[in-house]
Scaffold this motif. Structure first.
Motif, PDB file in Angstrom:
ATOM      1  N   LEU A  51       0.847  -1.195   0.000  1.00 16.24           N
ATOM      2  CA  LEU A  51       0.000   0.000   0.000  1.00 16.24           C
ATOM      3  C   LEU A  51       0.885   1.248   0.000  1.00 16.24           C
ATOM      4  O   LEU A  51       0.920   2.011   0.975  1.00 16.24           O
ATOM      5  N   PRO A  52       1.621   1.489  -1.083  1.00 11.54           N
ATOM      6  CA  PRO A  52       2.513   2.652  -1.118  1.00 11.54           C
ATOM      7  C   PRO A  52       1.731   3.959  -1.072  1.00 11.54           C
ATOM      8  O   PRO A  52       0.622   4.056  -1.600  1.00 11.54           O
ATOM      9  N   ALA A  53       2.310   4.970  -0.427  1.00  8.77           N
ATOM     10  CA  ALA A  53       1.629   6.249  -0.252  1.00  8.77           C
ATOM     11  C   ALA A  53       1.300   6.913  -1.582  1.00  8.77           C
ATOM     12  O   ALA A  53       0.318   7.663  -1.684  1.00  8.77           O
ATOM     13  N   ALA A  54       2.080   6.633  -2.623  1.00  7.18           N
ATOM     14  CA  ALA A  54       1.819   7.240  -3.921  1.00  7.18           C
ATOM     15  C   ALA A  54       0.482   6.794  -4.513  1.00  7.18           C
ATOM     16  O   ALA A  54      -0.173   7.542  -5.238  1.00  7.18           O
ATOM     17  N   ARG A  55       0.045   5.570  -4.188  1.00  3.94           N
ATOM     18  CA  ARG A  55      -1.214   5.054  -4.724  1.00  3.94           C
ATOM     19  C   ARG A  55      -2.316   4.962  -3.682  1.00  3.94           C
ATOM     20  O   ARG A  55      -3.494   5.067  -3.999  1.00  3.94           O
ATOM     21  N   PHE A  56      -1.943   4.752  -2.422  1.00  4.11           N
ATOM     22  CA  PHE A  56      -2.922   4.595  -1.353  1.00  4.11           C
ATOM     23  C   PHE A  56      -2.569   5.574  -0.231  1.00  4.11           C
ATOM     24  O   PHE A  56      -1.704   5.285   0.595  1.00  4.11           O
TER      25      PHE A  56
END
Length: 546
Positions: free
Chosen positions: A134-139
């Motif tokens: 769940l990377p911050a760039a997508r989530f």
């Protein structure tokens, strides 16, 4: 030895739950705990965590790194939980706080145990979320649990459990809500954590293929007792206990496909039960600035399909691809952004309240998270009969009781369960309650969103046989959403493969699974767990090591 459980007995309000349970788990080792729903697997884990319900009495010994923890006070256990023992709970929606962002919830334990600043805790939390996919760039870590899919919520729970790198991780059905590709990633992640941190992993699951692939040793539970345990490969090869053999047979059981051939409705001129044309569903995302327009997320993009009477349509795809959004729109719970839906020839979004209730009587749903779909303050009798408010005439008290008893009996529960509350049931039993509730109005369409994901192998086989039998007898239609490809293959006539909101492949189930044409479909099929393949791989690894 990292964890030693010796002669553990547990009773709740005088009722025996666990009897003489003894287990050992070394650092760097994975122990698989297997058994039917209600066999005591989760209660064993909760005993280790000391998260037992009121009126519980436990005796015996639970030692962590040589220290007795069974009699510790709550304040002492609070320092152990999270730091030394992490736990992934079975139902992510009930394990997460609905009014806190996912980033806050991962950072909470970090701040409490490590006494670091908010900024440092948030940085570590984002690293933990990134580690579980769940990377911050997508989530965004500022999302709330309800803004994530079931599989994404499960990953948040795993991030919370592993954020502090505990020496013992208890994973209670950690991949139940995950599609096969994400399941493979999560299992690889757990395997890497065990290796990197020399962590002990207690893996509780009903999926024998998963436990065969992951566990070094396996313990099989039945009615609160360990009936068989041993090294994984040798246990599967030399099973002695009749219950163990029955579990293995059930895991290899393919539900019967004895049903009438589906009508080629187009040639016969029959009207579909469900007709979806060019369906689009957009969601508004948070504004990036005060005066900018909110961006849109397209969850479902130009989807079209028909479901005819007596047909079972499968829908597979990874977590977050739009499966549940499509189901909610189909059930008139969310309006479409574009396109058209017709159920029994009528557009539900053009109907008044009374007419819509009449239509909804004929389309019921089994949600992915059974506990989240129940009112915890109501007893089962009320919950099961709740859809009956859609009926034109309310059944009499005697008729209502008979309908409730029949619905419970059809899903393998007892009429006496009607007087209980949802929290008194295991996860698999709650899923059966959800199925009973869906059947009670005699619908023409059932949308089953991961309807058997929480069930153990023996009960799953029974429920799938039940659904197939009901379809034969009543002419029911199903939209069967599942990440378990073996289930979809067994109970559906056609299957749709969904990827990033679009249907990328569709056709007869056998044809799609035997000869997939799209690259994503091939990836899904390759990632599906397989018991015999897992045992062969583990046996080969041991031979090479020897």
């Amino acid at each position: 030895m990292l964890l030693e459980i010796g002669k553990l007995d547990l009773s709740i309000a005088g009722s025996p739950i666990l009897s003489n349970v003894s287990l050992e788990l070394a650092a760097g080792e994975t122990l698989g705990l297997v058994g039917e729903s209600g066999s005591g697997k989760s209660m064993t884990a909760l005993s280790v965590m000391q998260l037992l319900p009121h009126h519980s009495t436990a005796s015996g010994s639970i030692r962590l790194d040589g220290r007795e923890i069974l009699g510790l006070r709550e304040a002492q256990m609070c320092r152990v939980r999270g730091r030394e023992i992490g736990m992934v709970f079975q139902e992510p929606m009930t394990a997460l706080n609905p009014v806190k962002t996912i980033g806050e919830q991962v950072a909470e334990g970090i701040r409490w145990h490590r006494r670091v600043s908010r900024a440092n805790a948030e940085e570590l939390a984002m690293a933990a979320l990134d580690r579980v996919g769940l990377p911050a760039a997508r989530f965004s870590p500022y999302r709330y649990p309800h803004q994530l899919s079931g599989g994404q919520r499960q990953r948040v729970v795993i991030a919370i459990a592993v954020a502090l790198h505990p020496s013992l991780l208890i994973a209670d059905e950690p991949t139940t809500a995950l599609d096969v590709t994400i399941q493979a990633q999560i299992l690889d992640l757990l395997r890497d954590l065990v290796t990197e941190n020399d962590m002990g992993l207690m893996l509780i699951t009903h999926d024998l293929a998963v436990v065969a692939d992951m566990a070094d040793r396996i313990a099989i539970m039945r009615t609160g007792e360990i009936v068989e345990h041993g090294e994984t490969v040798s246990l599967f090869r030399t099973m002695q206990h009749p219950y163990s053999k029955r579990l293995l047979e059930a895991s290899e059981h393919v539900p019967h496909r004895a049903r009438a051939p589906v009508l080629t409705a187009q040639s016969e001129g029959a009207e579909p039960v469900v007709a979806v044309k060019s369906l689009v569903r957009d969601y508004l995302l948070p504004r990036r600035s005060l005066f900018s327009k909110p961006p849109k997320l397209r969850a479902v993009n130009e989807v079209s399909f028909d479901i005819f009477a007596g047909q079972s349509m499968g829908l597979v795809g990874e977590s977050g691809c739009g499966k549940s959004t499509l189901a909610r729109t189909l059930l008139a719970l969310d309006p479409p952004s574009a396109g058209e839906i017709r159920v029994l020839g009528r557009n539900p979004f053009e109907l008044g309240h009374t007419e819509l209730n009449g239509l909804r009587r004929n389309m019921q749903v089994v949600f992915q998270d059974p506990y989240g779909s129940f009112n915890p303050r109501r007893k089962v009798a009320w919950l099961i009969s709740e859809p009956l408010h859609l009926m034109d005439t309310r059944p009499s008290a005697g008729e209502l009781g008979r309908m409730i008893d029949k619905a419970l009996d059809e899903v393998g529960l007892s009429p006496s369960d009607a007087a209980k509350y949802p929290h008194e049931f295991s996860g698999g039993q709650r899923q059966r309650l959800a199925i009973a509730r869906a059947l009670i109005t005699g619908p023409k369409l059932i949308v089953a969103d991961e309807a058997v994901s929480a069930l153990d192998v023996s009960i799953r086989a029974q429920i799938l046989d039940l659904l197939a039998d009901l379809r034969d007898r009543l002419g029911l239609s199903y939209l069967f959403i599942s990440h378990d490809l073996s289930v979809v293959r067994a109970v559906t006539d056609e299957v749709m493969v969904m990827y990033q909101g679009e249907i990328v492949e569709r056709g007869p189930t056998e044809a799609v699974f035997d000869n997939p044409s799209h690259a994503y479909t091939k990836t899904l099929i390759a990632a599906a767990p397989n018991l015999h393949r897992a045992l062969e791989r583990r046996a080969g690894t041991h031979s090479a090591t020897d």
